[in-house]
Design a protein around this motif. Structure first.
Motif, PDB file in Angstrom:
ATOM      1  N   LEU A  36      61.648  93.306  49.640  1.00  0.00           N
ATOM      2  CA  LEU A  36      62.015  92.244  50.574  1.00  0.00           C
ATOM      3  C   LEU A  36      63.497  92.376  50.923  1.00  0.00           C
ATOM      4  O   LEU A  36      64.335  92.494  50.030  1.00  0.00           O
ATOM      5  N   ILE A  37      63.803  92.367  52.221  1.00  0.00           N
ATOM      6  CA  ILE A  37      65.191  92.474  52.671  1.00  0.00           C
ATOM      7  C   ILE A  37      65.470  91.296  53.601  1.00  0.00           C
ATOM      8  O   ILE A  37      64.911  91.221  54.701  1.00  0.00           O
ATOM      9  N   PRO A  38      66.343  90.356  53.188  1.00  0.00           N
ATOM     10  CA  PRO A  38      66.641  89.203  54.039  1.00  0.00           C
ATOM     11  C   PRO A  38      67.572  89.550  55.206  1.00  0.00           C
ATOM     12  O   PRO A  38      68.463  90.379  55.075  1.00  0.00           O
ATOM     13  N   LEU A  39      67.337  88.907  56.350  1.00  0.00           N
ATOM     14  CA  LEU A  39      68.202  89.017  57.523  1.00  0.00           C
ATOM     15  C   LEU A  39      68.793  87.637  57.780  1.00  0.00           C
ATOM     16  O   LEU A  39      68.072  86.648  57.818  1.00  0.00           O
ATOM     17  N   ILE A  40      70.110  87.590  57.966  1.00  0.00           N
ATOM     18  CA  ILE A  40      70.830  86.318  58.010  1.00  0.00           C
ATOM     19  C   ILE A  40      71.679  86.242  59.283  1.00  0.00           C
ATOM     20  O   ILE A  40      72.305  87.220  59.674  1.00  0.00           O
ATOM     21  N   SER A  41      71.719  85.070  59.902  1.00  0.00           N
ATOM     22  CA  SER A  41      72.581  84.814  61.050  1.00  0.00           C
ATOM     23  C   SER A  41      73.830  84.088  60.557  1.00  0.00           C
ATOM     24  O   SER A  41      73.740  83.133  59.794  1.00  0.00           O
ATOM     25  N   GLY A  73      78.718  78.856  59.494  1.00  0.00           N
ATOM     26  CA  GLY A  73      77.321  78.526  59.300  1.00  0.00           C
ATOM     27  C   GLY A  73      76.538  79.779  58.963  1.00  0.00           C
ATOM     28  O   GLY A  73      76.783  80.839  59.539  1.00  0.00           O
ATOM     29  N   ILE A  74      75.655  79.648  58.021  1.00  0.00           N
ATOM     30  CA  ILE A  74      74.810  80.769  57.619  1.00  0.00           C
ATOM     31  C   ILE A  74      73.364  80.292  57.636  1.00  0.00           C
ATOM     32  O   ILE A  74      73.058  79.235  57.084  1.00  0.00           O
ATOM     33  N   LYS A  75      72.525  81.074  58.289  1.00  0.00           N
ATOM     34  CA  LYS A  75      71.130  80.671  58.404  1.00  0.00           C
ATOM     35  C   LYS A  75      70.227  81.881  58.217  1.00  0.00           C
ATOM     36  O   LYS A  75      70.382  82.890  58.905  1.00  0.00           O
ATOM     37  N   PRO A  76      69.273  81.806  57.286  1.00  0.00           N
ATOM     38  CA  PRO A  76      68.312  82.902  57.148  1.00  0.00           C
ATOM     39  C   PRO A  76      67.376  82.889  58.356  1.00  0.00           C
ATOM     40  O   PRO A  76      66.909  81.830  58.766  1.00  0.00           O
ATOM     41  N   VAL A  77      67.175  84.043  58.966  1.00  0.00           N
ATOM     42  CA  VAL A  77      66.339  84.085  60.160  1.00  0.00           C
ATOM     43  C   VAL A  77      65.042  84.865  59.979  1.00  0.00           C
ATOM     44  O   VAL A  77      64.047  84.563  60.629  1.00  0.00           O
ATOM     45  N   ALA A  78      65.064  85.867  59.128  1.00  0.00           N
ATOM     46  CA  ALA A  78      63.859  86.685  58.950  1.00  0.00           C
ATOM     47  C   ALA A  78      63.939  87.456  57.641  1.00  0.00           C
ATOM     48  O   ALA A  78      64.975  87.487  56.978  1.00  0.00           O
ATOM     49  N   ILE A  79      62.833  88.078  57.307  1.00  0.00           N
ATOM     50  CA  ILE A  79      62.792  88.928  56.116  1.00  0.00           C
ATOM     51  C   ILE A  79      61.979  90.178  56.459  1.00  0.00           C
ATOM     52  O   ILE A  79      60.933  90.094  57.112  1.00  0.00           O
TER      53      ILE A  79
END
Length: 131
Positions: A36-41, A73-79
């Motif tokens: 699993l690799i998180p993508l963050i905005s 601001g940090i927001k997780p957007v996808a994985i």
């Protein structure tokens, strides 16, 4: 004015340390053979200013002042999900998982405040040593 300039340079330097590919593409995690690799905005806003002047009338003397402020601001957007068989898919992050990660990111402004406070303390100590 030099103090404000140094404050801005220091703040921008600290922000630049955060802006790397590792910040928006998280560390891979393996769970039961699936990676699993998180993508963050990430978003940042920053402002600074300063000035100096002489008082007129009842307010005699000279003065200088400056300040800086910012937000993030940090927001997780996808994985990214890489299965055992090598197939890859991207899933949007929704719900409570995203909320939990956003709450962890809320600590970021406090970290920036601490960095700026430490920098100001060091500046004050340096000025006192010079005197």
């Amino acid at each position: 004015m030099e103090d404000v300039e140094n404050l801005v340079k220091t703040s921008i330097g600290e922000i630049q340390k955060l802006l790397t590919a590792k910040t928006v593409v998280g560390e891979p995690m393996e769970v039961e053979g699936t990676t699993l690799i998180p993508l963050i905005s990430i978003g940042f806003g920053f402002g600074a200013g300063g000035g100096e002047g002489k008082g007129d009338g009842r307010q005699k003397g000279e003065g200088i002042g400056g300040g800086a402020g910012g937000g993030a601001g940090i927001k997780p957007v996808a994985i990214i999900i890489i299965n055992k068989d090598g197939s890859v898919r991207v899933e949007a992050v929704k719900g409570s998982f995203a909320s939990a990660l956003e709450k962890m990111a809320e600590a970021m402004p406090q970290m920036m405040d601490k960095c700026c406070s430490r920098w100001m303390e060091r500046q004050k100590e340096a000025e006192e040593e010079e005197s």
